[in-house]
Design a protein around this motif. Structure first.
Motif, PDB file in Angstrom:
ATOM      1  N   ASP A 168     -33.147   5.885 -23.615  1.00 23.49           N
ATOM      2  CA  ASP A 168     -32.339   4.687 -23.417  1.00 23.49           C
ATOM      3  C   ASP A 168     -31.287   4.663 -24.525  1.00 23.49           C
ATOM      4  O   ASP A 168     -31.587   4.995 -25.679  1.00 23.49           O
ATOM      5  CB  ASP A 168     -33.208   3.433 -23.466  1.00 23.49           C
ATOM      6  CG  ASP A 168     -32.525   2.238 -22.835  1.00 23.49           C
ATOM      7  OD1 ASP A 168     -31.425   2.407 -22.276  1.00 23.49           O
ATOM      8  OD2 ASP A 168     -33.095   1.129 -22.905  1.00 23.49           O
ATOM      9  N   THR A 169     -30.061   4.304 -24.179  1.00 23.50           N
ATOM     10  CA  THR A 169     -28.972   4.333 -25.159  1.00 23.50           C
ATOM     11  C   THR A 169     -28.287   2.982 -25.231  1.00 23.50           C
ATOM     12  O   THR A 169     -28.359   2.163 -24.315  1.00 23.50           O
ATOM     13  CB  THR A 169     -27.929   5.403 -24.782  1.00 23.50           C
ATOM     14  OG1 THR A 169     -27.391   5.092 -23.484  1.00 23.50           O
ATOM     15  CG2 THR A 169     -28.559   6.784 -24.730  1.00 23.50           C
ATOM     16  N   ASN A 170     -27.605   2.738 -26.364  1.00 29.41           N
ATOM     17  CA  ASN A 170     -26.793   1.524 -26.496  1.00 29.41           C
ATOM     18  C   ASN A 170     -25.363   1.806 -26.041  1.00 29.41           C
ATOM     19  O   ASN A 170     -25.060   2.914 -25.569  1.00 29.41           O
ATOM     20  CB  ASN A 170     -26.833   0.997 -27.934  1.00 29.41           C
ATOM     21  CG  ASN A 170     -26.277   1.999 -28.937  1.00 29.41           C
ATOM     22  OD1 ASN A 170     -25.510   2.906 -28.601  1.00 29.41           O
ATOM     23  ND2 ASN A 170     -26.648   1.841 -30.196  1.00 29.41           N
ATOM     24  N   LYS A 171     -24.473   0.819 -26.202  1.00 30.39           N
ATOM     25  CA  LYS A 171     -23.109   0.975 -25.699  1.00 30.39           C
ATOM     26  C   LYS A 171     -22.321   2.045 -26.437  1.00 30.39           C
ATOM     27  O   LYS A 171     -21.268   2.499 -25.977  1.00 30.39           O
ATOM     28  CB  LYS A 171     -22.371  -0.361 -25.782  1.00 30.39           C
ATOM     29  CG  LYS A 171     -22.190  -0.890 -27.204  1.00 30.39           C
ATOM     30  CD  LYS A 171     -21.464  -2.229 -27.177  1.00 30.39           C
ATOM     31  CE  LYS A 171     -21.256  -2.783 -28.581  1.00 30.39           C
ATOM     32  NZ  LYS A 171     -20.546  -4.103 -28.544  1.00 30.39           N
ATOM     33  N   TYR A 172     -22.828   2.469 -27.601  1.00 28.91           N
ATOM     34  CA  TYR A 172     -22.175   3.529 -28.361  1.00 28.91           C
ATOM     35  C   TYR A 172     -22.712   4.914 -28.019  1.00 28.91           C
ATOM     36  O   TYR A 172     -22.302   5.914 -28.599  1.00 28.91           O
ATOM     37  CB  TYR A 172     -22.344   3.283 -29.863  1.00 28.91           C
ATOM     38  CG  TYR A 172     -21.855   1.929 -30.304  1.00 28.91           C
ATOM     39  CD1 TYR A 172     -20.488   1.641 -30.357  1.00 28.91           C
ATOM     40  CD2 TYR A 172     -22.747   0.929 -30.653  1.00 28.91           C
ATOM     41  CE1 TYR A 172     -20.032   0.393 -30.750  1.00 28.91           C
ATOM     42  CE2 TYR A 172     -22.309  -0.325 -31.050  1.00 28.91           C
ATOM     43  CZ  TYR A 172     -20.950  -0.586 -31.089  1.00 28.91           C
ATOM     44  OH  TYR A 172     -20.505  -1.825 -31.476  1.00 28.91           O
ATOM     45  N   GLY A 173     -23.679   4.965 -27.093  1.00 26.95           N
ATOM     46  CA  GLY A 173     -24.273   6.233 -26.717  1.00 26.95           C
ATOM     47  C   GLY A 173     -25.388   6.687 -27.632  1.00 26.95           C
ATOM     48  O   GLY A 173     -25.884   7.801 -27.496  1.00 26.95           O
ATOM     49  N   GLU A 174     -25.793   5.832 -28.575  1.00 24.43           N
ATOM     50  CA  GLU A 174     -26.874   6.182 -29.499  1.00 24.43           C
ATOM     51  C   GLU A 174     -28.226   5.938 -28.824  1.00 24.43           C
ATOM     52  O   GLU A 174     -28.407   4.946 -28.099  1.00 24.43           O
ATOM     53  CB  GLU A 174     -26.775   5.335 -30.769  1.00 24.43           C
ATOM     54  CG  GLU A 174     -25.490   5.550 -31.535  1.00 24.43           C
ATOM     55  CD  GLU A 174     -25.271   4.502 -32.619  1.00 24.43           C
ATOM     56  OE1 GLU A 174     -24.560   4.804 -33.589  1.00 24.43           O
ATOM     57  OE2 GLU A 174     -25.819   3.385 -32.503  1.00 24.43           O
ATOM     58  N   ILE A 175     -29.163   6.826 -29.067  1.00 29.33           N
ATOM     59  CA  ILE A 175     -30.482   6.682 -28.458  1.00 29.33           C
ATOM     60  C   ILE A 175     -31.264   5.594 -29.188  1.00 29.33           C
ATOM     61  O   ILE A 175     -31.414   5.622 -30.411  1.00 29.33           O
ATOM     62  CB  ILE A 175     -31.237   8.021 -28.482  1.00 29.33           C
ATOM     63  CG1 ILE A 175     -30.546   8.996 -27.522  1.00 29.33           C
ATOM     64  CG2 ILE A 175     -32.710   7.833 -28.085  1.00 29.33           C
ATOM     65  CD1 ILE A 175     -31.139  10.369 -27.499  1.00 29.33           C
ATOM     66  N   THR A 176     -31.740   4.626 -28.414  1.00 27.39           N
ATOM     67  CA  THR A 176     -32.458   3.490 -28.996  1.00 27.39           C
ATOM     68  C   THR A 176     -33.940   3.483 -28.639  1.00 27.39           C
ATOM     69  O   THR A 176     -34.736   2.848 -29.327  1.00 27.39           O
ATOM     70  CB  THR A 176     -31.840   2.168 -28.512  1.00 27.39           C
ATOM     71  OG1 THR A 176     -31.831   2.137 -27.069  1.00 27.39           O
ATOM     72  CG2 THR A 176     -30.401   2.046 -29.006  1.00 27.39           C
ATOM     73  N   ASP A 177     -34.309   4.152 -27.569  1.00 25.98           N
ATOM     74  CA  ASP A 177     -35.701   4.220 -27.147  1.00 25.98           C
ATOM     75  C   ASP A 177     -35.916   5.508 -26.377  1.00 25.98           C
ATOM     76  O   ASP A 177     -34.981   6.049 -25.752  1.00 25.98           O
ATOM     77  CB  ASP A 177     -36.086   3.050 -26.224  1.00 25.98           C
ATOM     78  CG  ASP A 177     -36.126   1.714 -26.938  1.00 25.98           C
ATOM     79  OD1 ASP A 177     -37.083   1.495 -27.709  1.00 25.98           O
ATOM     80  OD2 ASP A 177     -35.203   0.908 -26.731  1.00 25.98           O
ATOM     81  N   VAL A 178     -37.168   5.990 -26.418  1.00 27.87           N
ATOM     82  CA  VAL A 178     -37.566   7.125 -25.588  1.00 27.87           C
ATOM     83  C   VAL A 178     -38.876   6.749 -24.916  1.00 27.87           C
ATOM     84  O   VAL A 178     -39.799   6.266 -25.571  1.00 27.87           O
ATOM     85  CB  VAL A 178     -37.761   8.410 -26.431  1.00 27.87           C
ATOM     86  CG1 VAL A 178     -38.173   9.569 -25.532  1.00 27.87           C
ATOM     87  CG2 VAL A 178     -36.495   8.770 -27.190  1.00 27.87           C
ATOM     88  N   VAL A 179     -38.946   6.942 -23.608  1.00 32.19           N
ATOM     89  CA  VAL A 179     -40.154   6.585 -22.867  1.00 32.19           C
ATOM     90  C   VAL A 179     -40.530   7.738 -21.952  1.00 32.19           C
ATOM     91  O   VAL A 179     -39.659   8.360 -21.331  1.00 32.19           O
ATOM     92  CB  VAL A 179     -39.958   5.269 -22.075  1.00 32.19           C
ATOM     93  CG1 VAL A 179     -38.800   5.390 -21.102  1.00 32.19           C
ATOM     94  CG2 VAL A 179     -41.237   4.873 -21.356  1.00 32.19           C
ATOM     95  N   GLU A 180     -41.810   8.035 -21.883  1.00 33.41           N
ATOM     96  CA  GLU A 180     -42.290   9.193 -21.144  1.00 33.41           C
ATOM     97  C   GLU A 180     -42.569   8.847 -19.689  1.00 33.41           C
ATOM     98  O   GLU A 180     -43.324   7.936 -19.374  1.00 33.41           O
ATOM     99  CB  GLU A 180     -43.576   9.734 -21.789  1.00 33.41           C
ATOM    100  CG  GLU A 180     -44.081  11.042 -21.193  1.00 33.41           C
ATOM    101  CD  GLU A 180     -43.166  12.210 -21.503  1.00 33.41           C
ATOM    102  OE1 GLU A 180     -43.202  13.197 -20.734  1.00 33.41           O
ATOM    103  OE2 GLU A 180     -42.415  12.146 -22.499  1.00 33.41           O
ATOM    104  N   LYS A 181     -41.911   9.581 -18.799  1.00 35.84           N
ATOM    105  CA  LYS A 181     -42.164   9.517 -17.354  1.00 35.84           C
ATOM    106  C   LYS A 181     -42.304   8.085 -16.836  1.00 35.84           C
ATOM    107  O   LYS A 181     -43.329   7.733 -16.236  1.00 35.84           O
ATOM    108  CB  LYS A 181     -43.399  10.350 -17.005  1.00 35.84           C
ATOM    109  CG  LYS A 181     -43.236  11.828 -17.362  1.00 35.84           C
ATOM    110  CD  LYS A 181     -44.445  12.666 -17.026  1.00 35.84           C
ATOM    111  CE  LYS A 181     -44.211  14.125 -17.403  1.00 35.84           C
ATOM    112  NZ  LYS A 181     -45.389  14.973 -17.173  1.00 35.84           N
ATOM    113  N   PRO A 182     -41.283   7.257 -17.042  1.00 37.04           N
ATOM    114  CA  PRO A 182     -41.377   5.863 -16.602  1.00 37.04           C
ATOM    115  C   PRO A 182     -41.240   5.739 -15.086  1.00 37.04           C
ATOM    116  O   PRO A 182     -40.526   6.516 -14.444  1.00 37.04           O
ATOM    117  CB  PRO A 182     -40.189   5.200 -17.303  1.00 37.04           C
ATOM    118  CG  PRO A 182     -39.193   6.311 -17.441  1.00 37.04           C
ATOM    119  CD  PRO A 182     -39.999   7.561 -17.703  1.00 37.04           C
ATOM    120  N   ASP A 183     -41.920   4.754 -14.517  1.00 35.76           N
ATOM    121  CA  ASP A 183     -41.789   4.501 -13.083  1.00 35.76           C
ATOM    122  C   ASP A 183     -40.386   4.025 -12.738  1.00 35.76           C
ATOM    123  O   ASP A 183     -39.855   4.337 -11.669  1.00 35.76           O
ATOM    124  CB  ASP A 183     -42.815   3.455 -12.638  1.00 35.76           C
ATOM    125  CG  ASP A 183     -44.250   3.964 -12.733  1.00 35.76           C
ATOM    126  OD1 ASP A 183     -44.445   5.193 -12.599  1.00 35.76           O
ATOM    127  OD2 ASP A 183     -45.155   3.141 -12.957  1.00 35.76           O
TER     128      ASP A 183
END
Length: 254
Positions: A145-160
């Protein structure tokens, strides 16, 4: 750098190709997927390969023994399929400093060196290769998941319900900080200790994380049709390289 290769999986989705072998030993273009992985890592300067084995591990150990192209191999054993973070911790006692990690079911023709170089230049605690995939495929991977600047803010494994279609590709560099994060990870809803959760802990603790967009391609060999797709891509890549070599030879002759 050392390189950790996660190769403990059974590969149930690859059956019948994995009925008598682990998925890392499934052949793509005439050689096991793991050979493709090892070649990439040796080219990147790996000084030791730490290979995490599990399902039918003897097939891997018998094939590669204790070295690949002169680079020593150390094996560790993941006794239960409890996720990538769990698999990585089986190698903890052998990891000395910053290291590369590759998932042993991927075939890469991509800018892996950019990840290694970024790690060396920025001293980030993690750097990894990411790519955009079709939305319907994103739930197969660790999604960023990224913010408006393209920076990664979250990582989630195999989400539905994936928050984006930007996914991790299976090649990373880490400092030993990732090992401490792996110890803190709790089992996911799938009952596994996810490497994405460990990376997420680093992000939210303020550690520096770099994500590098992929230039090139990779195929995650999860299904028999993926193996066929990887072989086709390799044939096409080899044909292009052959044409380039011929053009260079003709230019030199002129």
């Amino acid at each position: 750098m050392q390189a950790v290769v996660i190769a403990a999986g059974e590969g149930t989705r690859l059956r019948p190709l994995t009925e008598d072998k682990p998925k890392g030993m499934v052949e793509v273009a005439g050689k096991p997927i793991l050979t493709h992985c090892f070649e990439n890592l040796v080219e990147l300067g790996a000084e030791e390969l730490i290979v995490v084995v599990g399902y039918k591990k003897e097939k891997i150990i018998e094939h590669y023994d204790d070295a690949f192209e002169g680079v020593p191999i150390t094996y560790t054993h993941q006794r239960e399929p409890l996720g990538i973070a769990h698999a990585l911790l089986t190698a903890e006692d052998h990891i000395e400093d910053d290291f590369m990690m590759m998932l042993g079911d991927n075939v890469f023709r991509a800018n892996l060196e950019d990840v290694v170089n970024r790690q060396a230049e920025s001293r980030a605690d993690a750097a990894f290769l990411v790519e955009e995939v079709p939305w319907e495929e994103a739930s197969r991977y660790g999604v960023c998941d990224t913010n408006k600047y393209g920076e990664i803010t979250d990582v989630v494994e195999k989400p539905d319900d994936p928050p984006s279609n930007l996914v991790m590709t299976g090649f990373y560099t880490f400092t030993p900080a990732i090992l401490h994060a792996c110890h803190l990870v709790q089992p996911s809803d799938r009952g596994e200790y996810e490497i994405s959760d460990a990376i997420d802990l680093l992000i939210h603790s303020g550690r520096t994380i770099d994500a590098i967009r992929m230039d090139g391609w990779r195929t995650d060999v999860g299904y028999p049709e993926d193996r066929d797709a990887a072989e086709q891509r390799l044939r096409e890549a080899d044909a292009v390289e052959t044409d380039d070599d011929s053009e260079q030879a003709d230019a030199t002759a002129e």
